[in-house]
Design a protein around this motif. Structure first.
Motif, PDB file in Angstrom:
ATOM      1  N   ASN A   1     -39.123 -90.104 -50.993  1.00 31.10           N
ATOM      2  CA  ASN A   1     -39.946 -89.950 -52.197  1.00 31.10           C
ATOM      3  C   ASN A   1     -39.873 -88.523 -52.741  1.00 31.10           C
ATOM      4  OD1 ASN A   1     -40.732 -92.626 -52.203  1.00 31.10           O
ATOM      5  ND2 ASN A   1     -42.580 -92.238 -51.014  1.00 31.10           N
ATOM      6  N   ALA A   2     -39.875 -87.540 -51.855  1.00 36.47           N
ATOM      7  CA  ALA A   2     -39.789 -86.140 -52.290  1.00 36.47           C
ATOM      8  C   ALA A   2     -38.450 -85.867 -52.968  1.00 36.47           C
ATOM      9  CB  ALA A   2     -39.983 -85.202 -51.096  1.00 36.47           C
ATOM     10  N   MET A   3     -37.395 -86.452 -52.431  1.00 37.98           N
ATOM     11  CA  MET A   3     -36.087 -86.252 -53.028  1.00 37.98           C
ATOM     12  C   MET A   3     -35.999 -86.908 -54.406  1.00 37.98           C
ATOM     13  SD  MET A   3     -33.744 -86.654 -49.636  1.00 37.98           S
ATOM     14  CE  MET A   3     -32.219 -86.295 -50.460  1.00 37.98           C
ATOM     15  N   LYS A   4     -36.571 -88.080 -54.539  1.00 34.01           N
ATOM     16  CA  LYS A   4     -36.609 -88.745 -55.848  1.00 34.01           C
ATOM     17  C   LYS A   4     -37.423 -87.914 -56.836  1.00 34.01           C
ATOM     18  CE  LYS A   4     -35.971 -93.362 -53.969  1.00 34.01           C
ATOM     19  NZ  LYS A   4     -36.632 -94.621 -53.598  1.00 34.01           N
ATOM     20  N   ASP A   5     -38.558 -87.393 -56.370  1.00 35.95           N
ATOM     21  CA  ASP A   5     -39.397 -86.545 -57.226  1.00 35.95           C
ATOM     22  C   ASP A   5     -38.665 -85.267 -57.642  1.00 35.95           C
ATOM     23  OD1 ASP A   5     -41.421 -88.400 -57.014  1.00 35.95           O
ATOM     24  OD2 ASP A   5     -42.593 -87.242 -55.557  1.00 35.95           O
ATOM     25  N   ALA A   6     -37.764 -84.793 -56.777  1.00 31.03           N
ATOM     26  CA  ALA A   6     -37.006 -83.570 -57.067  1.00 31.03           C
ATOM     27  C   ALA A   6     -35.807 -83.833 -57.977  1.00 31.03           C
ATOM     28  CB  ALA A   6     -36.544 -82.924 -55.773  1.00 31.03           C
ATOM     29  N   GLY A   7     -35.603 -85.088 -58.344  1.00 32.65           N
ATOM     30  CA  GLY A   7     -34.542 -85.397 -59.288  1.00 32.65           C
ATOM     31  C   GLY A   7     -33.311 -86.063 -58.712  1.00 32.65           C
ATOM     32  N   TYR A   8     -33.294 -86.312 -57.407  1.00 30.79           N
ATOM     33  CA  TYR A   8     -32.157 -87.033 -56.830  1.00 30.79           C
ATOM     34  C   TYR A   8     -32.224 -88.476 -57.308  1.00 30.79           C
ATOM     35  CZ  TYR A   8     -31.195 -83.275 -53.489  1.00 30.79           C
ATOM     36  OH  TYR A   8     -30.865 -82.084 -52.908  1.00 30.79           O
ATOM     37  N   LYS A   9     -31.151 -88.954 -57.923  1.00 31.33           N
ATOM     38  CA  LYS A   9     -31.129 -90.319 -58.457  1.00 31.33           C
ATOM     39  C   LYS A   9     -30.167 -91.223 -57.685  1.00 31.33           C
ATOM     40  CE  LYS A   9     -33.416 -89.351 -62.426  1.00 31.33           C
ATOM     41  NZ  LYS A   9     -34.774 -89.126 -62.084  1.00 31.33           N
ATOM     42  N   ASP A  10     -29.081 -90.636 -57.233  1.00 32.74           N
ATOM     43  CA  ASP A  10     -28.023 -91.385 -56.570  1.00 32.74           C
ATOM     44  C   ASP A  10     -28.453 -91.783 -55.155  1.00 32.74           C
ATOM     45  OD1 ASP A  10     -25.630 -92.450 -55.708  1.00 32.74           O
ATOM     46  OD2 ASP A  10     -24.550 -90.557 -55.669  1.00 32.74           O
TER      47      ASP A  10
ATOM     48  N   VAL B   1     -26.682 -92.783 -52.642  1.00 32.11           N
ATOM     49  CA  VAL B   1     -25.805 -92.192 -51.626  1.00 32.11           C
ATOM     50  C   VAL B   1     -26.202 -90.741 -51.373  1.00 32.11           C
ATOM     51  CG1 VAL B   1     -23.414 -91.535 -51.110  1.00 32.11           C
ATOM     52  CG2 VAL B   1     -23.904 -93.743 -52.177  1.00 32.11           C
ATOM     53  N   GLN B   2     -26.516 -90.012 -52.432  1.00 30.33           N
ATOM     54  CA  GLN B   2     -26.946 -88.622 -52.306  1.00 30.33           C
ATOM     55  C   GLN B   2     -28.234 -88.541 -51.475  1.00 30.33           C
ATOM     56  OE1 GLN B   2     -27.928 -86.848 -56.102  1.00 30.33           O
ATOM     57  NE2 GLN B   2     -26.595 -85.099 -55.703  1.00 30.33           N
ATOM     58  N   ILE B   3     -29.167 -89.435 -51.747  1.00 27.60           N
ATOM     59  CA  ILE B   3     -30.426 -89.474 -50.998  1.00 27.60           C
ATOM     60  C   ILE B   3     -30.153 -89.825 -49.537  1.00 27.60           C
ATOM     61  CG2 ILE B   3     -32.611 -90.707 -50.708  1.00 27.60           C
ATOM     62  CD1 ILE B   3     -32.693 -90.903 -53.809  1.00 27.60           C
ATOM     63  N   LYS B   4     -29.338 -90.843 -49.311  1.00 27.95           N
ATOM     64  CA  LYS B   4     -29.028 -91.275 -47.946  1.00 27.95           C
ATOM     65  C   LYS B   4     -28.393 -90.148 -47.133  1.00 27.95           C
ATOM     66  CE  LYS B   4     -26.600 -94.813 -45.381  1.00 27.95           C
ATOM     67  NZ  LYS B   4     -25.460 -95.687 -45.341  1.00 27.95           N
ATOM     68  N   ASN B   5     -27.528 -89.361 -47.780  1.00 27.48           N
ATOM     69  CA  ASN B   5     -26.837 -88.273 -47.075  1.00 27.48           C
ATOM     70  C   ASN B   5     -27.756 -87.109 -46.721  1.00 27.48           C
ATOM     71  OD1 ASN B   5     -24.383 -89.592 -47.054  1.00 27.48           O
ATOM     72  ND2 ASN B   5     -23.676 -88.635 -48.938  1.00 27.48           N
TER      73      ASN B   5
ATOM     74  N   VAL C   1     -31.414 -87.454 -46.505  1.00 26.69           N
ATOM     75  CA  VAL C   1     -32.763 -87.847 -46.091  1.00 26.69           C
ATOM     76  C   VAL C   1     -33.074 -87.447 -44.648  1.00 26.69           C
ATOM     77  CG1 VAL C   1     -32.254 -90.223 -45.352  1.00 26.69           C
ATOM     78  CG2 VAL C   1     -34.511 -89.660 -46.299  1.00 26.69           C
ATOM     79  N   ASP C   2     -32.098 -87.496 -43.748  1.00 29.69           N
ATOM     80  CA  ASP C   2     -32.368 -87.184 -42.339  1.00 29.69           C
ATOM     81  C   ASP C   2     -32.698 -85.715 -42.134  1.00 29.69           C
ATOM     82  OD1 ASP C   2     -31.995 -89.832 -41.330  1.00 29.69           O
ATOM     83  OD2 ASP C   2     -29.852 -89.557 -41.580  1.00 29.69           O
ATOM     84  N   GLU C   3     -31.966 -84.826 -42.808  1.00 27.85           N
ATOM     85  CA  GLU C   3     -32.265 -83.399 -42.663  1.00 27.85           C
ATOM     86  C   GLU C   3     -33.573 -83.046 -43.368  1.00 27.85           C
ATOM     87  OE1 GLU C   3     -29.296 -81.159 -45.661  1.00 27.85           O
ATOM     88  OE2 GLU C   3     -28.358 -82.716 -44.416  1.00 27.85           O
ATOM     89  N   THR C   4     -33.899 -83.764 -44.443  1.00 22.54           N
ATOM     90  CA  THR C   4     -35.183 -83.554 -45.115  1.00 22.54           C
ATOM     91  C   THR C   4     -36.325 -84.046 -44.227  1.00 22.54           C
ATOM     92  OG1 THR C   4     -34.097 -83.791 -47.259  1.00 22.54           O
ATOM     93  CG2 THR C   4     -36.485 -83.993 -47.230  1.00 22.54           C
ATOM     94  N   ALA C   5     -36.132 -85.181 -43.564  1.00 24.24           N
ATOM     95  CA  ALA C   5     -37.132 -85.684 -42.617  1.00 24.24           C
ATOM     96  C   ALA C   5     -37.295 -84.708 -41.453  1.00 24.24           C
ATOM     97  CB  ALA C   5     -36.738 -87.071 -42.108  1.00 24.24           C
ATOM     98  N   ALA C   6     -36.196 -84.125 -40.972  1.00 19.40           N
ATOM     99  CA  ALA C   6     -36.268 -83.136 -39.896  1.00 19.40           C
ATOM    100  C   ALA C   6     -37.094 -81.930 -40.336  1.00 19.40           C
ATOM    101  CB  ALA C   6     -34.868 -82.700 -39.474  1.00 19.40           C
ATOM    102  N   ALA C   7     -36.928 -81.518 -41.594  1.00 16.27           N
ATOM    103  CA  ALA C   7     -37.715 -80.392 -42.113  1.00 16.27           C
ATOM    104  C   ALA C   7     -39.198 -80.746 -42.168  1.00 16.27           C
ATOM    105  CB  ALA C   7     -37.213 -79.975 -43.495  1.00 16.27           C
ATOM    106  N   LEU C   8     -39.530 -81.977 -42.533  1.00 15.02           N
ATOM    107  CA  LEU C   8     -40.934 -82.404 -42.547  1.00 15.02           C
ATOM    108  C   LEU C   8     -41.520 -82.425 -41.134  1.00 15.02           C
ATOM    109  CD1 LEU C   8     -40.720 -85.308 -45.140  1.00 15.02           C
ATOM    110  CD2 LEU C   8     -41.966 -83.160 -45.424  1.00 15.02           C
ATOM    111  N   ILE C   9     -40.743 -82.907 -40.181  1.00 13.98           N
ATOM    112  CA  ILE C   9     -41.182 -82.926 -38.775  1.00 13.98           C
ATOM    113  C   ILE C   9     -41.450 -81.496 -38.305  1.00 13.98           C
ATOM    114  CG2 ILE C   9     -40.378 -83.360 -36.406  1.00 13.98           C
ATOM    115  CD1 ILE C   9     -38.760 -85.778 -37.693  1.00 13.98           C
ATOM    116  N   LEU C  10     -40.503 -80.609 -38.571  1.00 12.08           N
ATOM    117  CA  LEU C  10     -40.645 -79.223 -38.142  1.00 12.08           C
ATOM    118  C   LEU C  10     -41.795 -78.530 -38.866  1.00 12.08           C
ATOM    119  CD1 LEU C  10     -39.784 -76.788 -36.517  1.00 12.08           C
ATOM    120  CD2 LEU C  10     -37.912 -76.426 -38.166  1.00 12.08           C
TER     121      LEU C  10
END
Length: 142
Positions: A108-117, A119-123, A125-134
């Motif tokens: 959701n944060a990536m979509k809010d930041a303007g990511y539309k694709d 594939v781009q989100i999928k590539n 999302v894991d590092e963004t989730a890791a940042a949220l965990i940290l």
């Protein structure tokens, strides 16, 4: 504590990685490590060891995929096994952080930041989730 903290979102196909700033205030998405097979960890550990050296890591924070009821299931067991192996191979301690909803929040944060694709989100999302965990860990540690 000296050195940075590495946040990890461990999965069977990928491991999302984030790193703290030197003052332990913020977490930044770093990379996603692609895994060839769920049962093989050698290359995953080797990639993490390179990051440990580069960022002088002194602690790992690994996301723990607890159930909605707060109970640890089979996935948590696999994550804890990974954490044990990680400490054995690097000598660096592991802390666990509840990761419920982090992937959904990251998407959701990536979509809010303007990511539309998709594939781009999928590539990313894991590092963004890791940042949220940290970041959750950093915020709760203050």
């Amino acid at each position: 504590m000296q050195g940075r903290i590495l946040g990890l979102d461990y999965g069977t196909k990928t491991v999302g990685v984030a790193v703290s700033d030197p003052l332990f205030i913020t977490a930044q998405p770093l990379t996603t490590i692609r895994r060839e097979r769920p049962t093989k960890l050698r290359r995953t550990i080797a990639a993490i060891r390179e990051l440990v050296e580069k960022y002088e890591v002194s602690l790992f924070v690994v996301g723990l995929p607890m159930g909605l009821d707060g109970i640890e299931g089979e996935k948590c067991h696999a994550v804890r096994e990974f954490g044990t192996i990680l400490t054995e191979k690097t000598g660096i301690p592991v802390r666990y952080q509840d990761e419920r909803f982090t992937t959904v929040i990251a998407e959701n944060a990536m979509k809010d930041a303007g990511y539309k694709d998709h594939v781009q989100i999928k590539n990313k999302v894991d590092e963004t989730a890791a940042a949220l965990i940290l970041q959750t860990y950093l915020d709760s540690s203050r």
